[in-house]
Design a protein around this motif. Structure first.
Motif, PDB file in Angstrom:
ATOM      1  N   LEU A  13       0.827  -1.207   0.000  1.00  0.00           N
ATOM      2  CA  LEU A  13       0.000   0.000   0.000  1.00  0.00           C
ATOM      3  C   LEU A  13       0.864   1.260   0.000  1.00  0.00           C
ATOM      4  N   ILE A  14       1.951   1.218   0.742  1.00  0.00           N
ATOM      5  CA  ILE A  14       2.869   2.366   0.757  1.00  0.00           C
ATOM      6  C   ILE A  14       3.507   2.548  -0.616  1.00  0.00           C
ATOM      7  N   ARG A  15       3.922   1.438  -1.233  1.00  0.00           N
ATOM      8  CA  ARG A  15       4.516   1.522  -2.573  1.00  0.00           C
ATOM      9  C   ARG A  15       3.510   2.062  -3.582  1.00  0.00           C
ATOM     10  N   SER A  16       2.262   1.642  -3.445  1.00  0.00           N
ATOM     11  CA  SER A  16       1.239   2.127  -4.380  1.00  0.00           C
ATOM     12  C   SER A  16       1.039   3.631  -4.229  1.00  0.00           C
ATOM     13  N   PHE A  17       1.171   4.103  -3.000  1.00  0.00           N
ATOM     14  CA  PHE A  17       1.002   5.541  -2.739  1.00  0.00           C
ATOM     15  C   PHE A  17       2.183   6.343  -3.275  1.00  0.00           C
ATOM     16  N   TYR A  32      -6.988   6.723  -6.557  1.00  0.00           N
ATOM     17  CA  TYR A  32      -7.525   5.475  -6.002  1.00  0.00           C
ATOM     18  C   TYR A  32      -7.484   4.362  -7.050  1.00  0.00           C
ATOM     19  N   GLU A  33      -7.926   4.665  -8.272  1.00  0.00           N
ATOM     20  CA  GLU A  33      -7.946   3.655  -9.332  1.00  0.00           C
ATOM     21  C   GLU A  33      -6.537   3.176  -9.669  1.00  0.00           C
ATOM     22  N   PHE A  34      -5.583   4.119  -9.679  1.00  0.00           N
ATOM     23  CA  PHE A  34      -4.192   3.731  -9.944  1.00  0.00           C
ATOM     24  C   PHE A  34      -3.694   2.780  -8.859  1.00  0.00           C
ATOM     25  N   ARG A  35      -3.940   3.132  -7.604  1.00  0.00           N
ATOM     26  CA  ARG A  35      -3.470   2.307  -6.494  1.00  0.00           C
ATOM     27  C   ARG A  35      -4.149   0.937  -6.498  1.00  0.00           C
ATOM     28  N   LYS A  36      -5.414   0.923  -6.849  1.00  0.00           N
ATOM     29  CA  LYS A  36      -6.149  -0.341  -6.909  1.00  0.00           C
ATOM     30  C   LYS A  36      -5.529  -1.275  -7.947  1.00  0.00           C
ATOM     31  N   GLN A  37      -5.236  -0.737  -9.134  1.00  0.00           N
ATOM     32  CA  GLN A  37      -4.622  -1.553 -10.181  1.00  0.00           C
ATOM     33  C   GLN A  37      -3.206  -1.970  -9.795  1.00  0.00           C
ATOM     34  N   PHE A  38      -2.509  -1.103  -9.076  1.00  0.00           N
ATOM     35  CA  PHE A  38      -1.160  -1.407  -8.597  1.00  0.00           C
ATOM     36  C   PHE A  38      -1.203  -2.625  -7.675  1.00  0.00           C
ATOM     37  N   ARG A  55      -9.757  -3.486   0.502  1.00  0.00           N
ATOM     38  CA  ARG A  55     -10.732  -3.112   1.539  1.00  0.00           C
ATOM     39  C   ARG A  55     -10.217  -1.929   2.352  1.00  0.00           C
ATOM     40  N   ILE A  56      -8.938  -1.963   2.695  1.00  0.00           N
ATOM     41  CA  ILE A  56      -8.328  -0.855   3.440  1.00  0.00           C
ATOM     42  C   ILE A  56      -8.361   0.422   2.605  1.00  0.00           C
ATOM     43  N   MET A  57      -8.040   0.296   1.326  1.00  0.00           N
ATOM     44  CA  MET A  57      -8.079   1.454   0.437  1.00  0.00           C
ATOM     45  C   MET A  57      -9.494   2.004   0.295  1.00  0.00           C
ATOM     46  N   ASN A  58     -10.467   1.101   0.245  1.00  0.00           N
ATOM     47  CA  ASN A  58     -11.860   1.532   0.102  1.00  0.00           C
ATOM     48  C   ASN A  58     -12.324   2.353   1.300  1.00  0.00           C
ATOM     49  N   LYS A  59     -11.830   2.008   2.492  1.00  0.00           N
ATOM     50  CA  LYS A  59     -12.192   2.770   3.686  1.00  0.00           C
ATOM     51  C   LYS A  59     -11.713   4.214   3.561  1.00  0.00           C
TER      52      LYS A  59
END
Length: 228
Positions: A13-17, A32-38, A55-59
């Motif tokens: 998640l940190i890397r995606s950010f 959000y969409e970029f991180r989700k695909q990542f 799920r964590i990202m969705n929150k």
């Protein structure tokens, strides 16, 4: 869930950010969409771990949509309001809290109104300000002095609200967890300006996930001291 590697999920998640190119992904929806695909493309995670990461990202995404009042709305099957959140309905959460107003009191109208006002601006189930009965705290120990206030550690029995159960239409608590208590001054002489300042302090942390969260207020019945 027992085999989920939480540290690895956090690392991904940190890397995606940190991988977001803000020149390309301008708003929080695109980010959000970029991180989700990542996350979905990360081969180090199992499918179950990817589901948990999203799920964590969705929150956080739900929090942002409500905070900015922006995004695709859906009609809640329970209250029929057009809500922004996907994991819960912000209107159902607030209605649940409002319904329970009569089930608690601090004994101080200013504090009660402060907490009720904060609850009616709730963004997420895990960011709710409450009046916490002092007997729900255990192992209270002095830690240090911070500024002009004494600081204590404690454990909150049952703990904060954490998630919304859509089937049962109720909030679910996290369970016992550690908290910090900070003594508040001049509450007995609280004015409207104190009310506004306290409200700002309480709600700020729950609008920004990067700031230490405030859970609410409590009072030591033996000396009347209010703690944040």
């Amino acid at each position: 869930m027992s085999n989920i590697r939480k540290k690895l999920i956090r690392a991904v998640l940190i890397r995606s950010f940190t991988s977001i190119d803000y020149n390309i992904y301008v708003d929080f929806h695109e980010q959000y969409e970029f991180r989700k695909q990542f996350v979905l493309a990360d081969n180090s995670l199992t499918e179950e771990e990817k589901t948990e990461a999203i799920r964590i990202m969705n929150k956080n995404y739900d929090r942002n949509k409500i905070f900015y009042n922006e995004g695709i709305r859906r009609v809640c099957e329970n209250c029929n309001q057009k809500c922004l959140a996907t994991l819960y309905c912000e209107y159902c959460v607030r209605n649940y809290l409002k319904y329970n107003f009569s089930n608690w009191t601090s004994g101080n109208n200013v504090i009660d109104n402060l907490i009720k006002s904060c609850q009616m601006e709730t963004f997420t189930p895990d960011g709710i300000i409450e009046w916490i009965p002092y007997n729900n705290l255990e192992n209270i120990k002095y830690l240090t002095k911070g500024g002009f206030s004494d600081i204590y550690t404690a454990y909150w029995i049952d703990g904060k609200y954490d998630e919304w159960d859509s089937k049962k239409q109720q909030l679910i608590r996290l369970g016992t967890h550690a908290v910090i208590l900070k003594e508040l001054k001049n509450v007995e002489n609280a004015s409207q300006s104190w009310f506004e300042e306290a409200k700002s302090h309480l709600t700020l942390s729950n609008k920004n996930s990067e700031i230490v969260q405030c859970f609410g207020l409590t009072q030591n019945p033996s000396n009347g001291i209010i703690y944040l």
